[in-house]
Scaffold this active site. Structure first.
Site, mmCIF file in Angstrom:
data_model
loop_
_atom_site.group_PDB
_atom_site.id
_atom_site.type_symbol
_atom_site.label_atom_id
_atom_site.label_comp_id
_atom_site.label_asym_id
_atom_site.label_seq_id
_atom_site.Cartn_x
_atom_site.Cartn_y
_atom_site.Cartn_z
ATOM 1 N N VAL A 22 1.059 -0.890 0.084
ATOM 2 C CA VAL A 22 -0.164 -0.142 0.006
ATOM 3 C C VAL A 22 0.846 1.247 0.059
ATOM 4 C CG1 VAL A 22 -0.263 -0.235 2.694
ATOM 5 C CG2 VAL A 22 -2.178 1.075 1.450
ATOM 6 N N ALA A 23 2.396 1.124 1.060
ATOM 7 C CA ALA A 23 3.146 2.349 0.934
ATOM 8 C C ALA A 23 3.676 2.799 -0.719
ATOM 9 C CB ALA A 23 3.536 2.714 1.943
ATOM 10 N N LYS A 42 9.659 -7.840 -4.996
ATOM 11 C CA LYS A 42 10.221 -9.236 -5.266
ATOM 12 C C LYS A 42 10.289 -10.585 -5.496
ATOM 13 C CE LYS A 42 12.094 -10.488 -1.023
ATOM 14 N NZ LYS A 42 12.481 -10.506 0.330
ATOM 15 N N GLY A 55 -8.077 -7.980 9.061
ATOM 16 C CA GLY A 55 -9.150 -6.757 9.375
ATOM 17 C C GLY A 55 -9.690 -5.609 8.642
ATOM 18 N N GLU A 128 -12.478 -4.035 16.812
ATOM 19 C CA GLU A 128 -11.004 -4.007 17.188
ATOM 20 C C GLU A 128 -10.906 -4.058 17.994
ATOM 21 O OE1 GLU A 128 -8.629 -4.858 14.061
ATOM 22 O OE2 GLU A 128 -10.164 -5.886 12.558
ATOM 23 N N HIS A 248 1.248 -10.892 17.313
ATOM 24 C CA HIS A 248 -0.005 -11.487 17.335
ATOM 25 C C HIS A 248 -0.739 -11.991 17.830
ATOM 26 C CE1 HIS A 248 -4.453 -10.995 15.521
ATOM 27 N NE2 HIS A 248 -4.040 -10.444 14.401
ATOM 28 N N ARG A 294 -3.593 -5.772 21.395
ATOM 29 C CA ARG A 294 -2.605 -6.463 21.142
ATOM 30 C C ARG A 294 -1.707 -7.056 22.382
ATOM 31 N NH1 ARG A 294 -2.373 -6.147 14.815
ATOM 32 N NH2 ARG A 294 -4.638 -6.516 14.501
ATOM 33 N N HIS A 359 4.325 -10.502 13.410
ATOM 34 C CA HIS A 359 3.322 -9.943 12.689
ATOM 35 C C HIS A 359 3.617 -8.661 12.275
ATOM 36 C CE1 HIS A 359 -0.710 -9.206 11.105
ATOM 37 N NE2 HIS A 359 -1.565 -8.174 12.025
ATOM 38 N N GLU A 383 5.191 0.173 6.986
ATOM 39 C CA GLU A 383 6.349 -1.066 8.064
ATOM 40 C C GLU A 383 7.751 -1.170 7.817
ATOM 41 O OE1 GLU A 383 4.923 -4.662 8.192
ATOM 42 O OE2 GLU A 383 6.049 -5.328 9.960
ATOM 43 N N ARG A 394 1.246 -1.501 18.014
ATOM 44 C CA ARG A 394 -0.181 -0.290 17.154
ATOM 45 C C ARG A 394 -0.708 -1.084 16.773
ATOM 46 N NH1 ARG A 394 -2.113 -2.769 12.620
ATOM 47 N NH2 ARG A 394 -0.496 -4.904 12.448
ATOM 48 N N LEU A 400 -2.657 -0.389 7.382
ATOM 49 C CA LEU A 400 -2.858 -0.144 6.619
ATOM 50 C C LEU A 400 -3.015 1.411 5.981
ATOM 51 C CD1 LEU A 400 -5.335 -2.946 5.219
ATOM 52 C CD2 LEU A 400 -3.453 -2.298 3.711
HETATM 53 C C1 SIN Z 1 -6.017 -8.464 12.008
HETATM 54 O O1 SIN Z 1 -7.026 -8.784 11.474
HETATM 55 O O2 SIN Z 1 -5.544 -8.972 13.145
HETATM 56 C C2 SIN Z 1 -4.879 -7.917 11.603
HETATM 57 C C3 SIN Z 1 -4.607 -6.627 10.726
HETATM 58 C C4 SIN Z 1 -3.574 -5.767 12.104
HETATM 59 O O3 SIN Z 1 -2.477 -6.268 12.216
HETATM 60 O O4 SIN Z 1 -3.937 -4.767 12.719
#
Ligand code: SIN
Length: 559
Positions: A22-23, A42, A55, A128, A248, A294, A359, A383, A394, A400
């Site tokens: 994305v970046a 790559k 997510g 979340e 994660h 998290r 993660h 990232e 985070r 994203l």
């Molecule tokens: C997730 O869906 O749990 C990952 C999303 C994230 O890393 O923020």
């Protein structure tokens, strides 16, 4: 052995973007309005960490109060280390960038008007962990990254000024008078054999993602080997906050099966965590239970028996959605449901075994708020970069958004800073062989396996000085063995193949993580030290800064 080609100057481009997540894509789209862009990726175009993000994307779409709350949640999750100006940029520019994405064709999930599915046409917002309200947009249920990647790629491909070099990777950043002026690129899967070519550029953007492969257990795809980070450090760029690797909490834990991500959104929809006695153990760890930040959830799972220092520990922990009603889980989570079904499991029916896995890297190449690194001509976003926006941990689904917001800002900074292209002379390196780099018997693969296991054991969720020092010893021994292999590959040691670059990058990133983790004698966010279990604001409410070099210096700075 495969013959390599003479290294020569291919061409100059205006802007070189390393990475097509994305970046990188967001940056390329802005850059292309003012010059030619070469996007290097790559593997096949589209294979990136972004693609696997499930997510969603967190964004405050309903005005200033919402934005302020998003900032508060981001800071709370970051455990006292979020660089506020960066977080302010993220949450306040986020809505503009997401609206732009929607205009560009990204299809987020919307209400269908049926019971439980929101008003017709309205964007669906999920919840979340550590978010004080539902603010996560998602696409195709649990395939948000893939949809964002699809729409950005569609736009980038239409742009006459953007070209892609797939199956190509950064081998070295070329410096001249202290400035990054180009890069040696390894075309590693060329049908006529691998070759290295030098490309000159006005500016280089590293957007090559994280380094999850430095750990044996990771949700990241195999491409996430930290090459961009390691090669930027080699070119003299400072790294920051490398000790903060996010684990994660819930990756699928089935023997012999990759650590498939089980999105945080499952807990957002009500999933419980249970130990092998059936207890909903989060009650003992945090008032927000399964929706705690998290790092808290991941350590709780480690303590309940899995994912801690002993990778062989066998007391299982489960994700439990059997009680969740009023939502069609297979429709809300189609990708996850399909993957689980392939292993005979169902969210509605079964307890799903989980354990934490590496993660997301909160640290990375140190940048200002516009992607400028400490090396002129070299920029970083996403990232691979560290603006300090995530602090020590985070907030879910902020990554994203980070890629979008800071990818766009980096492109704007590049355009504002870009000098005239300085032509780079061709460098003849001669014919030769990539040798050991591509030889399965070279021992590189085994070294990488050992490194990843050592990092999981010694620099995982629960750390202490003894573990970290033993990790460092193993990393040094592996690094030494790697040097021997490199030197034995013959006259072409300047032309390493993919396996060598990746292994060297992982070794370098591992070193930066270990030294940074040793230097931070406290516990904060994702970095937990059994020997310093408390957060120490007096000494460590600062960012760690790592410079590569013989000593591998770590210092702490207030931003
Ligand atoms: C997730 O869906 O749990 C990952 C999303 C994230 O890393 O923020």
């Amino acid at each position: 052995m495969l013959a390599s080609k003479v290294m020569s100057l291919v061409e100059n481009v205006d802007y070189l973007v390393i990475g097509a997540g994305v970046a990188g894509l967001r940056a390329a789209i802005t850059l292309a309005d003012r010059g030619q862009v070469l996007v290097v990726t790559k593997e096949a175009v589209g294979e990136s960490n972004t693609h696997y993000a499930q997510g969603g994307i967190a964004v405050a779409l309903s005005g200033p109060e919402d934005v302020a709350l998003h900032l508060e949640d981001t800071e709370y999750a970051g455990d006292g280390l979020v660089f506020r100006p960066a977080a302010q940029v993220l949450v306040s520019e986020g809505p503009l960038r997401v609206e732009e994405l929607i205009r560009w064709g990204t299809r987020f999930d919307r209400g269908a008007g049926e019971p439980g599915t929101g008003h017709p046409g309205e964007l669906l917002l999920a919840r979340e962990a550590a978010h004080s309200l539902p603010r996560i947009l998602h696409a195709n249920g649990d395939a948000t990254g893939a949809e964002i990647s699809r729409s950005l790629l569609a736009l980038a491909r239409q742009h006459p000024q953007i070209r892609f070099a797939d199956w190509t990777m950064l081998q070295r950043i070329v410096m001249k008078d202290g400035r990054a002026v180009g890069a040696d690129l390894l075309f590693h899967a060329n049908t006529r054999g691998p070759r290295v070519e030098r490309v000159g550029a006005r500016a280089i953007l590293i957007a090559s993602g994280g380094a999850g492969q430095v750990y044996s257990d990771t949700t990241n795809p195999p491409v996430a080997t930290g090459d961009g980070i390691a090669l930027a450090a080699l070119a003299g760029a400072e790294l920051a906050d490398l000790e903060f690797y996010q684990f994660h909490p819930t990756a699928l834990a089935l023997p012999g099966v990759p650590r498939f991500l089980l999105s945080e959104a499952l807990r957002g929809e009500g999933a419980y965590l249970r130990n092998d006695r059936g207890e909903r153990f989060m009650e003992r760890y945090h008032p927000k239970l399964e929706l705690a930040p998290r790092d808290v959830v991941a350590r709780a799972i480690a303590r309940e028996g899995m994912g801690g220092a002993d990778p062989e520990a066998t007391r299982p922990v489960y994700l439990d959605m059997r009680h969740v009603t009023g939502i069609d889980l297979a429709a809300r989570f189609p990708g996850i449901s399909r993957f689980l079904a392939g292993h005979g499991l169902s969210l509605q029916r079964d307890l799903i075994p989980v354990r934490p896995a590496a993660h997301y890297l909160m640290g990375g190449i140190r940048t200002d708020l516009s992607g400028r690194t400490t090396v002129a001509g070299l920029y970083a976003a996403g990232e691979a970069a560290c603006t300090g926006v995530h602090g020590a941990n985070r907030l879910a689904s902020n990554s994203l958004l980070e890629g979008l917001v800071f990818g766009a800002r980096a492109a704007e900074a590049i355009l504002a800073d870009a000098p005239e292209v300085s032509r780079i002379e061709a460098v003849e390196a001669g014919d030769g062989a990539l040798g050991g780099a591509l030889n399965p018997d070279s021992g590189v693969a085994a070294l990488v396996r050992d490194l990843r296991a050592a990092m999981w054991r010694n620099a995982g969720l629960l750390r202490d000085e003894t573990l970290l020092r033993s990790g460092l010893k193993e990393q040094e021994a592996i690094g030494e063995r790697m040097r021997e292999i490199t030197e034995s590959t013959g006259p072409n040691r300047d032309l390493p193949g993919r396996a060598l670059i990746e292994a060297q990058s992982l070794i370098a990133v591992a070193r930066a993580i270990l030294l940074s983790a040793l230097a931070r004698e406290e516990s904060r966010g994702a970095h937990y030290r059994n020997d310093f279990p408390k957060r120490d604001d007096a000494k460590f409410a600062r960012h760690s800064v790592f410079s590569a070099g013989a000593a591998g210096d770590v210092r702490f700075e207030q931003w």
